[in-house]
Design an enzyme around this catalytic site. Sequence first.
Site, mmCIF file in Angstrom:
data_model
loop_
_atom_site.group_PDB
_atom_site.id
_atom_site.type_symbol
_atom_site.label_atom_id
_atom_site.label_comp_id
_atom_site.label_asym_id
_atom_site.label_seq_id
_atom_site.Cartn_x
_atom_site.Cartn_y
_atom_site.Cartn_z
ATOM 1 N N LYS A 108 99.055 13.410 3.428
ATOM 2 C CA LYS A 108 99.300 12.745 2.140
ATOM 3 C C LYS A 108 98.008 12.090 1.624
ATOM 4 O O LYS A 108 97.711 12.150 0.432
ATOM 5 C CB LYS A 108 100.428 11.708 2.295
ATOM 6 N N GLN B 275 106.062 5.351 5.399
ATOM 7 C CA GLN B 275 106.374 6.539 6.186
ATOM 8 C C GLN B 275 107.523 6.253 7.164
ATOM 9 O O GLN B 275 107.479 5.285 7.910
ATOM 10 C CB GLN B 275 105.120 6.992 6.966
ATOM 11 N N ASP C 257 108.537 7.599 -3.446
ATOM 12 C CA ASP C 257 109.380 8.502 -2.655
ATOM 13 C C ASP C 257 110.768 8.709 -3.267
ATOM 14 O O ASP C 257 111.505 9.595 -2.840
ATOM 15 C CB ASP C 257 109.550 7.932 -1.234
#
Length: 282
Positions: free
Chosen positions: A53, A97, A120
């Site tokens: 990422k 994460q 997200d």
Amino acid sequence: MAEIIDGKALAAKIKREIKAKAEAFEFKHGRKVGLAVVKVGDDQASAVYVRNKIKACDECGVRSIEHFLKHDTQERELLELIDSLNADETVDGILVQLPLPKQIDSKSVLSRISPDKDADGFHAVNAGKLFLGDNPRFVACTPRGIIELIKSTGVCIAGKHAVVVGRSNIVGKPISSLLLSYDATVTVCHSKTKALADFTRQADILVAAIGKAKFITADMIKPGAVVIDVGMNRDEAGKLCGDVDFDKAKDVAGYITPVPGGVGPMTIAMLLSNTVDGAAHE
Ligand code: NDP
């Protein structure tokens, strides 16, 4: 023989478009779009995802703001960090994460992220708006990527029977809502579904998000179907593989995503897309 859907190439094309948008943002605002990347602990798979990422941020001209915390970090400390990132005007998106260590409740953490920085798309406000068909500011990255992959085949989603295997909050549920919003007839299957193959064999579009190596076999696929394999597993030899038995399934499906090189790169591209579009949102 199925056409292989090249997620890597599609992601590369989308990242070029994102880069142009990120440059336009920088020109207008005098700073780069910023994505905070928060990782707690040293889970190996998470480390790989986070590294990819951050690499994608570099490729797209987005500033990654890294916060790597120790595995014994307490929930309170993480919540304080999120509060400070929420308040920081140079941070446009916040990514935490998953999975988080046991002592931290993921739900509390995800709900602490401002819905306006929820790159997200996991916050209840964004997930709820998706469910209601109410134009969420952020849509979860993997489901967004799946829609782009299906569109790239030229197959029209409207009126098709889409069968989703898996009902997680990060993949199964949001992709079901999205497919419904594209006018598919959607069936959602899970571990308690009886006679699973009876459903999957009816699928014009089959999305496998199970987490079990090669679980969907060729005989479970309708000839000509679009097969999207979300799974990221290791086979007996330790090789990365999906939830679909790709080698045999490709002889039955019309279109199929490989693992690696299918959904994975698109998930990352959509994270960057969410961040840059979120930053530009007035
Ligand atoms: P979860 O474990 O949260 O969910 C798995 C789902 O599969 C559950 O809904 C479960 O049902 C269902 N399931 C499990 N066993 C069966 C079975 N025998 N028959 C039918 N359904 C079953 O996983 P995620 O949704 O988070 O991820 C799924 C996979 O996708 C994983 O391999 C993950 O690594 C991968 N992934 C890949 C991403 C990418 O970018 N490529 C992004 C996110 C995930 P139940 O609800 O009843 O337990």
